[in-house]
Design a protein around this motif. Sequence first.
Motif, PDB file in Angstrom:
ATOM      1  N   GLU A 166       9.526   9.783  -1.105  1.00 49.73           N
ATOM      2  CA  GLU A 166       8.668   8.638  -0.794  1.00 49.73           C
ATOM      3  C   GLU A 166       7.828   8.207  -1.990  1.00 49.73           C
ATOM      4  N   THR A 167       7.631   9.102  -2.943  1.00 52.20           N
ATOM      5  CA  THR A 167       6.895   8.769  -4.163  1.00 52.20           C
ATOM      6  C   THR A 167       7.586   7.627  -4.897  1.00 52.20           C
ATOM      7  N   PHE A 168       8.911   7.577  -4.820  1.00 51.96           N
ATOM      8  CA  PHE A 168       9.700   6.604  -5.569  1.00 51.96           C
ATOM      9  C   PHE A 168       9.991   5.336  -4.767  1.00 51.96           C
ATOM     10  N   PHE A 169       9.573   5.329  -3.529  1.00 55.95           N
ATOM     11  CA  PHE A 169       9.761   4.168  -2.653  1.00 55.95           C
ATOM     12  C   PHE A 169       8.446   3.854  -1.938  1.00 55.95           C
ATOM     13  N   PRO A 170       7.417   3.466  -2.714  1.00 53.39           N
ATOM     14  CA  PRO A 170       6.115   3.190  -2.092  1.00 53.39           C
ATOM     15  C   PRO A 170       6.171   1.942  -1.222  1.00 53.39           C
ATOM     16  N   GLU A 171       5.280   1.896  -0.250  1.00 57.45           N
ATOM     17  CA  GLU A 171       5.186   0.698   0.574  1.00 57.45           C
ATOM     18  C   GLU A 171       4.728  -0.455  -0.293  1.00 57.45           C
ATOM     19  N   LYS A 172       5.006  -1.662   0.147  1.00 58.33           N
ATOM     20  CA  LYS A 172       4.620  -2.848  -0.614  1.00 58.33           C
ATOM     21  C   LYS A 172       3.137  -2.777  -0.956  1.00 58.33           C
ATOM     22  N   GLY A 173       2.846  -2.952  -2.231  1.00 59.16           N
ATOM     23  CA  GLY A 173       1.472  -2.878  -2.699  1.00 59.16           C
ATOM     24  C   GLY A 173       0.998  -1.471  -3.002  1.00 59.16           C
ATOM     25  N   GLY A 174       1.844  -0.472  -2.710  1.00 58.96           N
ATOM     26  CA  GLY A 174       1.483   0.917  -2.971  1.00 58.96           C
ATOM     27  C   GLY A 174       1.589   1.257  -4.443  1.00 58.96           C
ATOM     28  N   SER A 175       0.994   2.339  -4.822  1.00 56.55           N
ATOM     29  CA  SER A 175       0.973   2.762  -6.218  1.00 56.55           C
ATOM     30  C   SER A 175       2.327   3.322  -6.661  1.00 56.55           C
ATOM     31  N   THR A 176       2.710   2.975  -7.869  1.00 60.23           N
ATOM     32  CA  THR A 176       3.929   3.504  -8.487  1.00 60.23           C
ATOM     33  C   THR A 176       3.589   4.498  -9.594  1.00 60.23           C
ATOM     34  N   ARG A 177       2.315   4.750  -9.780  1.00 57.39           N
ATOM     35  CA  ARG A 177       1.844   5.565 -10.907  1.00 57.39           C
ATOM     36  C   ARG A 177       2.482   6.956 -10.954  1.00 57.39           C
ATOM     37  N   GLU A 178       2.484   7.673  -9.831  1.00 56.78           N
ATOM     38  CA  GLU A 178       3.021   9.037  -9.811  1.00 56.78           C
ATOM     39  C   GLU A 178       4.527   9.037 -10.095  1.00 56.78           C
ATOM     40  N   ALA A 179       5.250   8.106  -9.502  1.00 55.58           N
ATOM     41  CA  ALA A 179       6.694   8.024  -9.752  1.00 55.58           C
ATOM     42  C   ALA A 179       6.969   7.756 -11.229  1.00 55.58           C
ATOM     43  N   LYS A 180       6.230   6.841 -11.811  1.00 60.72           N
ATOM     44  CA  LYS A 180       6.435   6.513 -13.225  1.00 60.72           C
ATOM     45  C   LYS A 180       6.051   7.682 -14.131  1.00 60.72           C
ATOM     46  N   ARG A 181       5.058   8.448 -13.729  1.00 55.36           N
ATOM     47  CA  ARG A 181       4.677   9.637 -14.501  1.00 55.36           C
ATOM     48  C   ARG A 181       5.825  10.646 -14.497  1.00 55.36           C
ATOM     49  N   ILE A 182       6.397  10.873 -13.321  1.00 53.47           N
ATOM     50  CA  ILE A 182       7.523  11.808 -13.203  1.00 53.47           C
ATOM     51  C   ILE A 182       8.707  11.303 -14.029  1.00 53.47           C
ATOM     52  N   CYS A 183       9.006  10.029 -13.923  1.00 53.21           N
ATOM     53  CA  CYS A 183      10.108   9.445 -14.693  1.00 53.21           C
ATOM     54  C   CYS A 183       9.876   9.603 -16.197  1.00 53.21           C
ATOM     55  N   GLY A 184       8.626   9.470 -16.607  1.00 55.20           N
ATOM     56  CA  GLY A 184       8.301   9.584 -18.023  1.00 55.20           C
ATOM     57  C   GLY A 184       8.615  10.955 -18.598  1.00 55.20           C
ATOM     58  N   GLU A 185       8.678  11.957 -17.753  1.00 54.80           N
ATOM     59  CA  GLU A 185       8.979  13.332 -18.177  1.00 54.80           C
ATOM     60  C   GLU A 185      10.442  13.712 -17.916  1.00 54.80           C
ATOM     61  N   CYS A 186      11.223  12.782 -17.414  1.00 54.21           N
ATOM     62  CA  CYS A 186      12.584  13.087 -16.969  1.00 54.21           C
ATOM     63  C   CYS A 186      13.599  12.968 -18.107  1.00 54.21           C
ATOM     64  N   PRO A 187      14.441  13.995 -18.285  1.00 53.58           N
ATOM     65  CA  PRO A 187      15.433  13.959 -19.358  1.00 53.58           C
ATOM     66  C   PRO A 187      16.592  12.996 -19.099  1.00 53.58           C
ATOM     67  N   VAL A 188      16.752  12.519 -17.871  1.00 56.82           N
ATOM     68  CA  VAL A 188      17.856  11.591 -17.575  1.00 56.82           C
ATOM     69  C   VAL A 188      17.334  10.208 -17.173  1.00 56.82           C
ATOM     70  N   ARG A 189      16.158   9.875 -17.652  1.00 55.16           N
ATOM     71  CA  ARG A 189      15.545   8.585 -17.327  1.00 55.16           C
ATOM     72  C   ARG A 189      16.453   7.414 -17.711  1.00 55.16           C
TER      73      ARG A 189
END
Length: 77
Positions: free
Chosen positions: A21-44
Motif C-alpha cells: 500500500e506504500t506504493f499505491f497511496p490514495e489520491k492525495g496521499g503521500s508518496t514520500r516513503e515509496a520514493k525513499r524506498i525506490c531511491g535505495e533500490c538496486p533495480v529502480r
Amino acid sequence: MIQIETLPWAAHAKCLQADPETFFPEKGGSTREAKRICGECPVRNECLEHALENDERFGIWGGLSERERRKLKRMAS
C-alpha cells in the motif's frame, strides 16, 4: 495484471520487503516513503523501464508517480 514477483529483476526489488500500500497511496496521499524506498533500490531503473513499457497507470514505479511517468514519456517523444 502482472505480479511484480514474476519479473526477472524483481528478486532484488526493495518494494517486496515493504507494505504494498506504500506504493499505491490514495489520491492525495503521500508518496514520500515509496520514493525513499525506490531511491535505495538496486533495480529502480528496471522497474521504471517496466512501468513505461507497460503503461502502468497506478502506483509508484521506479521512484516516479503516474504523473511523473507521463511527463517523462512526453519529454522523450
